[in-house]
Design a protein around this motif. Structure first.
Motif, PDB file in Angstrom:
ATOM      1  N   VAL A 192       3.094  -4.297   3.283  1.00  0.00           N
ATOM      2  CA  VAL A 192       3.950  -3.246   3.560  1.00  0.00           C
ATOM      3  C   VAL A 192       3.178  -1.995   3.204  1.00  0.00           C
ATOM      4  O   VAL A 192       2.746  -2.040   2.303  1.00  0.00           O
ATOM      5  N   VAL A 193       3.598  -1.021   4.012  1.00  0.00           N
ATOM      6  CA  VAL A 193       3.068   0.282   3.701  1.00  0.00           C
ATOM      7  C   VAL A 193       4.266   1.309   3.354  1.00  0.00           C
ATOM      8  O   VAL A 193       5.329   1.211   3.860  1.00  0.00           O
ATOM      9  N   VAL A 194       3.965   1.903   1.961  1.00  0.00           N
ATOM     10  CA  VAL A 194       5.192   2.583   1.493  1.00  0.00           C
ATOM     11  C   VAL A 194       4.838   4.057   1.535  1.00  0.00           C
ATOM     12  O   VAL A 194       4.031   4.588   1.208  1.00  0.00           O
ATOM     13  N   GLY A 195       5.836   4.782   2.054  1.00  0.00           N
ATOM     14  CA  GLY A 195       5.807   6.463   2.205  1.00  0.00           C
ATOM     15  C   GLY A 195       6.389   6.687   1.071  1.00  0.00           C
ATOM     16  O   GLY A 195       7.398   6.139   0.365  1.00  0.00           O
TER      17      GLY A 195
ATOM     18  N   PHE B  71       0.787  -1.251  -0.004  1.00  0.00           N
ATOM     19  CA  PHE B  71      -0.049   0.010  -0.077  1.00  0.00           C
ATOM     20  C   PHE B  71       0.784   1.302   0.016  1.00  0.00           C
ATOM     21  O   PHE B  71       1.659   1.533   0.966  1.00  0.00           O
ATOM     22  N   VAL B  72       0.695   1.957  -1.279  1.00  0.00           N
ATOM     23  CA  VAL B  72       1.494   3.368  -0.998  1.00  0.00           C
ATOM     24  C   VAL B  72       0.373   4.490  -0.472  1.00  0.00           C
ATOM     25  O   VAL B  72      -0.350   4.726  -1.035  1.00  0.00           O
TER      26      VAL B  72
ATOM     27  N   TYR C 112      11.730   0.284   7.610  1.00  0.00           N
ATOM     28  CA  TYR C 112      13.102   0.178   6.488  1.00  0.00           C
ATOM     29  C   TYR C 112      13.107   1.896   5.987  1.00  0.00           C
ATOM     30  O   TYR C 112      12.338   2.279   5.541  1.00  0.00           O
ATOM     31  N   ASN C 113      14.215   2.282   6.734  1.00  0.00           N
ATOM     32  CA  ASN C 113      14.621   3.593   6.204  1.00  0.00           C
ATOM     33  C   ASN C 113      15.575   3.574   5.010  1.00  0.00           C
ATOM     34  O   ASN C 113      16.452   2.731   4.894  1.00  0.00           O
TER      35      ASN C 113
ATOM     36  N   ILE D   8       7.937   1.522   5.237  1.00  0.00           N
ATOM     37  CA  ILE D   8       9.083   2.195   4.369  1.00  0.00           C
ATOM     38  C   ILE D   8       8.979   3.585   4.615  1.00  0.00           C
ATOM     39  O   ILE D   8       8.263   4.352   3.904  1.00  0.00           O
ATOM     40  N   ASN D   9      10.259   4.076   5.341  1.00  0.00           N
ATOM     41  CA  ASN D   9      10.396   5.382   5.527  1.00  0.00           C
ATOM     42  C   ASN D   9      11.106   5.892   4.856  1.00  0.00           C
ATOM     43  O   ASN D   9      12.448   5.932   4.884  1.00  0.00           O
ATOM     44  N   PRO D  10      10.933   7.034   3.881  1.00  0.00           N
ATOM     45  CA  PRO D  10      11.909   7.665   3.028  1.00  0.00           C
ATOM     46  C   PRO D  10      12.622   8.965   3.851  1.00  0.00           C
ATOM     47  O   PRO D  10      12.166   9.527   4.730  1.00  0.00           O
ATOM     48  N   ILE D  11      13.938   8.535   3.404  1.00  0.00           N
ATOM     49  CA  ILE D  11      14.712   9.811   4.035  1.00  0.00           C
ATOM     50  C   ILE D  11      14.954  10.851   2.759  1.00  0.00           C
ATOM     51  O   ILE D  11      15.444  10.542   1.902  1.00  0.00           O
TER      52      ILE D  11
END
Length: 366
Positions: free
Chosen positions: A222-225, A153-154, A301-302, A246-249
């Motif tokens: 998974v959930v995607v940022g 899921f985005v 997950y960064n 998933i956490n975007p830097i």
């Protein structure tokens, strides 16, 4: 003891468990003032949205003054405020924050950039009350990972977040990750028809009612940022439902903004956002969810912006490494109750007197 509340939130659960009686106001300052005037000796605090607190503070018929002896003392007025900034006439201590995040850091001197030691300065925090996603999460059954469809899921309800300076993934990232992990990417975007910049490999299932939204998250691997929205509760919801995030830097050119304090040995600086020379220094990361940037796989997950290999690997690992329900200790209802009790047991009248003395000494607010 009584609590006067002008907005209904999950904080009510904590207050009731602590034994406080609650008075509700419709939000109109006249009603707020009337309720306080009736029970004023019993009311220990007034909790409301920022706009209501400011309106009362600047209204002589609402706030305590010499001519309004039954008005609400300013030191009993607390603002709910989601962002990092102070948003109460009395400053940060009276601003109740859902997150323990400070935008400012302190250093003793200004040494070379490579030797700067950044640390968060406690005086730049609002008062951390926080919140819990446990009541909402408990309404939804945990779906075993092997019973979930192969979907990722985005997260973004707004299509505009799929472009701009804080959008973190090139459109081909999703196709590559889909092929490598064997999953389908879906999103719940409001707008239709979709613009050309929307990724072809992401299927939009449309905006969903709340119950369906949570069901979709619970059924995902998974959930995607994607960079925005920042600090969204959805990431906490996902972890509670047993879904990794998933956490975007977000990488931008390092910018250093400093404020030199007169008559002080300290310099206050906003730290650079992700220093490529120090990629593992998380204090210098600016991520979509800065609270969760301190967690590691298999929960969070960064991934650095524009890192295709890192993105694909994160999707693969997250979808094949299931997790159970996870709630940050600070976000449990028991933790919220402890913080709420500490706030209400503080001598805020003394705190306000100290603040007034400081402001008079510095001639601020006169």
């Amino acid at each position: 003891m009584l609590m006067l509340i002008a907005c209904a939130t999950l904080k009510v659960i904590a207050l009731k468990r602590l034994g406080y009686s609650l008075l509700y106001s419709t939000g109109r300052k006249e009603r707020l003032s009337q309720l306080y005037s009736t029970f004023h000796h019993l009311v220990v605090a007034v909790l409301a949205d920022t706009s209501d607190i400011k309106e009362c503070f600047h209204d002589r018929d609402c706030v305590l003054t010499e001519n309004n002896p039954r008005g609400i003392p300013a030191w009993k007025l607390f603002s709910f405020h989601f962002w990092n900034s102070a948003d109460n006439p009395l400053g940060r201590k009276w601003t109740l924050s859902p997150e323990l995040v400070s935008p400012l850091f302190r250093i003793e001197t200004l040494p070379d950039e490579d030797s700067v030691h950044w640390m968060q300065w406690k005086d730049t925090y609002n008062t951390y009350l926080g919140y819990s996603i446990e009541p909402q999460c408990s309404r939804h059954p945990f779906i075993p990972p092997d019973a979930r469809p192969a979907q990722a899921f985005v997260y973004s309800k707004e299509v505009k977040n799929f472009q701009g300076n804080e959008y973190t993934w090139a459109t081909d990232f999703f196709a590559a990750a889909s092929a490598a992990a064997g999953v389908q990417f879906i999103a719940g975007v409001k707008q239709t028809p979709l613009p050309e910049f929307f990724p072809d490999s992401v299927t939009n299932v449309g905006f969903m009612p709340q119950a369906e939204f949570y069901e979709t998250i619970a059924r995902s691997r998974v959930v995607v940022g994607i960079g925005r929205p920042t600090t969204s509760p959805t990431a906490y919801d996902a972890l509670c439902l047993g879904v990794p995030f998933i956490n975007p830097i977000i990488s931008v050119p390092p910018v250093r903004i400093c404020i030199f304090l007169i008559l002080s040995t300290y310099t206050i600086c906003v730290p650079p956002q992700w220093d490529k020379n120090h990629p593992t220094d998380r204090t210098r990361w600016n991520s979509q969810h800065n609270t969760l940037k301190h967690l590691d796989p298999p929960y969070v997950y960064n991934v650095f912006r524009d890192d295709k290999e890192g993105f694909v690997n994160a999707v693969v690992q997250a979808t094949k490494t299931p997790i159970g329900s996870f709630v940050l200790p600070a976000m449990r209802m028991s933790a919220v109750e402890v913080r709420m009790a500490a706030i209400l047991e503080t001598d805020w009248r003394a705190e306000a007197a100290e603040l007034l003395a400081d402001r008079k000494a510095s001639r601020v607010g006169e």
